[in-house]
Motif scaffolding. Structure first.
Motif, mmCIF file in Angstrom:
data_model
loop_
_atom_site.group_PDB
_atom_site.id
_atom_site.type_symbol
_atom_site.label_atom_id
_atom_site.label_comp_id
_atom_site.label_asym_id
_atom_site.label_seq_id
_atom_site.Cartn_x
_atom_site.Cartn_y
_atom_site.Cartn_z
ATOM 1 N N THR A 141 0.744 -1.457 0.128
ATOM 2 C CA THR A 141 0.020 -0.113 0.084
ATOM 3 C C THR A 141 0.854 1.248 0.009
ATOM 4 O OG1 THR A 141 -1.826 -1.215 1.331
ATOM 5 C CG2 THR A 141 -1.885 1.243 1.328
ATOM 6 N N GLN A 142 0.533 2.218 -0.945
ATOM 7 C CA GLN A 142 1.059 3.441 -1.072
ATOM 8 C C GLN A 142 0.345 4.767 -1.025
ATOM 9 O OE1 GLN A 142 4.546 3.592 -1.037
ATOM 10 N NE2 GLN A 142 5.006 1.408 -1.805
ATOM 11 N N LEU A 143 0.758 5.885 -0.480
ATOM 12 C CA LEU A 143 -0.307 7.151 -0.394
ATOM 13 C C LEU A 143 0.217 7.894 -1.748
ATOM 14 C CD1 LEU A 143 -0.163 7.959 3.272
ATOM 15 C CD2 LEU A 143 -2.059 7.154 1.874
ATOM 16 N N THR A 144 -0.916 8.174 -2.167
ATOM 17 C CA THR A 144 -0.625 9.248 -3.453
ATOM 18 C C THR A 144 -0.360 10.450 -2.799
ATOM 19 O OG1 THR A 144 -2.848 9.714 -3.558
ATOM 20 C CG2 THR A 144 -2.088 7.743 -4.915
ATOM 21 N N ALA A 145 -0.215 11.567 -3.694
ATOM 22 C CA ALA A 145 -0.083 12.791 -3.191
ATOM 23 C C ALA A 145 -1.478 13.813 -2.745
ATOM 24 C CB ALA A 145 0.407 13.857 -4.606
ATOM 25 N N ASP A 146 -2.345 13.047 -3.125
ATOM 26 C CA ASP A 146 -3.590 13.597 -2.316
ATOM 27 C C ASP A 146 -4.164 12.651 -1.274
ATOM 28 O OD1 ASP A 146 -4.014 11.667 -4.259
ATOM 29 O OD2 ASP A 146 -5.832 12.531 -5.180
ATOM 30 N N ASP A 147 -3.109 12.092 -0.775
ATOM 31 C CA ASP A 147 -3.292 11.170 0.566
ATOM 32 C C ASP A 147 -4.545 9.863 0.410
ATOM 33 O OD1 ASP A 147 -1.614 12.434 2.104
ATOM 34 O OD2 ASP A 147 -2.823 14.061 2.752
ATOM 35 N N ARG A 148 -4.418 9.378 -0.878
ATOM 36 C CA ARG A 148 -5.097 8.198 -1.284
ATOM 37 C C ARG A 148 -4.376 7.177 -1.078
ATOM 38 N NH1 ARG A 148 -9.849 10.244 -3.785
ATOM 39 N NH2 ARG A 148 -10.512 12.215 -2.903
ATOM 40 N N PRO A 149 -4.879 5.960 -0.480
ATOM 41 C CA PRO A 149 -4.137 4.699 -0.435
ATOM 42 C C PRO A 149 -4.343 4.117 -1.749
ATOM 43 C CG PRO A 149 -6.041 4.561 1.104
ATOM 44 C CD PRO A 149 -6.199 6.130 0.483
ATOM 45 N N ILE A 150 -3.379 3.254 -2.240
ATOM 46 C CA ILE A 150 -3.445 2.341 -3.430
ATOM 47 C C ILE A 150 -2.558 1.325 -3.248
ATOM 48 C CG2 ILE A 150 -4.136 4.132 -5.162
ATOM 49 C CD1 ILE A 150 -1.354 4.205 -6.021
ATOM 50 N N ILE A 151 -2.900 0.045 -3.788
ATOM 51 C CA ILE A 151 -2.104 -1.029 -3.724
ATOM 52 C C ILE A 151 -1.365 -1.418 -5.076
ATOM 53 C CG2 ILE A 151 -2.161 -3.804 -3.352
ATOM 54 C CD1 ILE A 151 -4.891 -3.313 -1.948
ATOM 55 N N VAL A 152 -0.013 -1.614 -4.834
ATOM 56 C CA VAL A 152 0.862 -1.403 -6.090
ATOM 57 C C VAL A 152 1.575 -2.676 -6.184
ATOM 58 C CG1 VAL A 152 2.669 -0.111 -7.539
ATOM 59 C CG2 VAL A 152 0.935 1.111 -5.934
ATOM 60 N N GLU A 153 1.596 -3.377 -7.583
ATOM 61 C CA GLU A 153 2.459 -4.366 -7.454
ATOM 62 C C GLU A 153 3.268 -4.018 -8.782
ATOM 63 O OE1 GLU A 153 0.710 -8.029 -8.479
ATOM 64 O OE2 GLU A 153 -0.685 -7.928 -6.554
ATOM 65 N N ALA A 154 4.615 -4.179 -8.359
ATOM 66 C CA ALA A 154 6.026 -3.645 -9.424
ATOM 67 C C ALA A 154 6.879 -4.581 -9.831
ATOM 68 C CB ALA A 154 6.709 -2.318 -8.697
ATOM 69 N N PHE A 155 7.713 -4.524 -10.705
ATOM 70 C CA PHE A 155 8.523 -5.493 -11.168
ATOM 71 C C PHE A 155 9.698 -4.700 -11.650
ATOM 72 C CE2 PHE A 155 6.359 -4.874 -15.233
ATOM 73 C CZ PHE A 155 7.472 -4.724 -15.937
ATOM 74 N N LEU A 156 10.906 -5.371 -11.768
ATOM 75 C CA LEU A 156 12.072 -4.591 -12.412
ATOM 76 C C LEU A 156 12.677 -5.650 -13.157
ATOM 77 C CD1 LEU A 156 14.852 -5.517 -10.758
ATOM 78 C CD2 LEU A 156 14.365 -3.571 -9.466
ATOM 79 N N THR A 157 13.547 -5.369 -14.131
ATOM 80 C CA THR A 157 14.369 -6.210 -14.848
ATOM 81 C C THR A 157 15.850 -5.878 -14.821
ATOM 82 O OG1 THR A 157 14.487 -5.054 -17.123
ATOM 83 C CG2 THR A 157 12.655 -6.831 -16.551
ATOM 84 N N TRP A 158 16.716 -6.819 -14.546
ATOM 85 C CA TRP A 158 18.093 -6.581 -14.170
ATOM 86 C C TRP A 158 19.031 -7.707 -14.749
ATOM 87 C CZ3 TRP A 158 21.286 -9.645 -10.815
ATOM 88 C CH2 TRP A 158 20.615 -10.789 -10.083
ATOM 89 N N ARG A 159 20.417 -7.552 -14.678
ATOM 90 C CA ARG A 159 21.294 -8.423 -15.012
ATOM 91 C C ARG A 159 22.759 -7.911 -14.628
ATOM 92 N NH1 ARG A 159 24.405 -6.549 -19.588
ATOM 93 N NH2 ARG A 159 23.797 -4.235 -20.163
ATOM 94 N N VAL A 160 23.443 -9.085 -14.657
ATOM 95 C CA VAL A 160 24.772 -9.162 -14.001
ATOM 96 C C VAL A 160 25.609 -8.323 -15.100
ATOM 97 C CG1 VAL A 160 26.878 -10.229 -13.188
ATOM 98 C CG2 VAL A 160 24.480 -11.110 -12.476
#
Length: 218
Positions: free
Chosen positions: A82-101
């Protein structure tokens, strides 16, 4: 005749065992770090640029050991938070990243304390990157709810959010333990896989929509 056959087979088995002990192969998608009595130098890295794949010789264990890393892109996903937006609204976020050596030697020096196998090093690296990604998702606080959930044909600022998170991870102060380059890895991209509203937020939105409809009906 039989004794000759047995001697030949025994000799081949011994030869195969010796070859296994003193040789190793590196694929074009891999990079290898050769350690001598547990120590590795820059000259001990093979196929870092992808143009030195092939068969190599080494001293048998425990004099020399070989750790191979896949140089291809890997994907890391975070759990829902759960993250808060700039107007203090809670949202649930799922993120990903790609990486390599990108630097096998630095990667080995940084994560080899996790265990003797390459998968142990990957697991520790992914835990480190997961912490950086979760910290980077604090960039959500720079965006308002209606900027992320565009309506009325407007353009969502979700790509800007992803770019901001990526930039935060890449910055020199991204990690408490040092720069991202100190890990021997590169983060290629960051993406938001899913955004959802908590139950209480969904209820509030529904009530506001209902009140608006009632007002229009009146």
């Amino acid at each position: 005749m039989r004794s000759t056959f047995l001697l030949t087979m025994t000799g081949l088995i011994i030869l195969g065992f010796v070859m296994f002990m003193v040789t190793y192969s590196v694929r074009f998608t891999e990079a290898a770090v050769v350690t001598t009595f547990g120590k590795a130098t820059e000259s001990a890295v093979k196929n870092q640029a992808g143009d030195e794949a092939g068969l190599y010789f080494k001293w048998p264990y425990p004099v020399q050991s070989v750790t191979k890393y896949d140089r291809r892109v890997r994907i890391l996903e975070t759990r829902s938070e759960t993250q808060l937006t700039a107007d203090d609204r809670p949202i649930i976020v799922e993120a990903f990243l790609t990486w390599r050596v990108t630097d096998p030697l630095v990667f080995y020096q940084r994560f080899s304390n996790a265990g003797p196998e390459a998968r142990d090093h990957y697991n520790l690296a992914q835990r480190t990157l997961d912490n950086l990604l979760r910290a980077g998702m604090a960039e959500v606080a720079r965006f308002r709810m209606n900027e992320l959930f565009a309506s009325g044909g407007g353009e969502s600022r979700l790509p800007q959010l992803e770019s901001a998170v990526l930039e935060r991870i890449r910055r020199s102060d991204a990690g408490e333990e040092g720069r991202l380059s100190d890990y021997g890895v590169a983060v290629e991209m960051v993406g938001v896989r899913r955004i959802a509203l908590p139950e209480e937020t969904t209820r509030d939105v529904y009530e506001r929509m209902k009140a608006t409809r009632d007002k229009l009906a009146a």
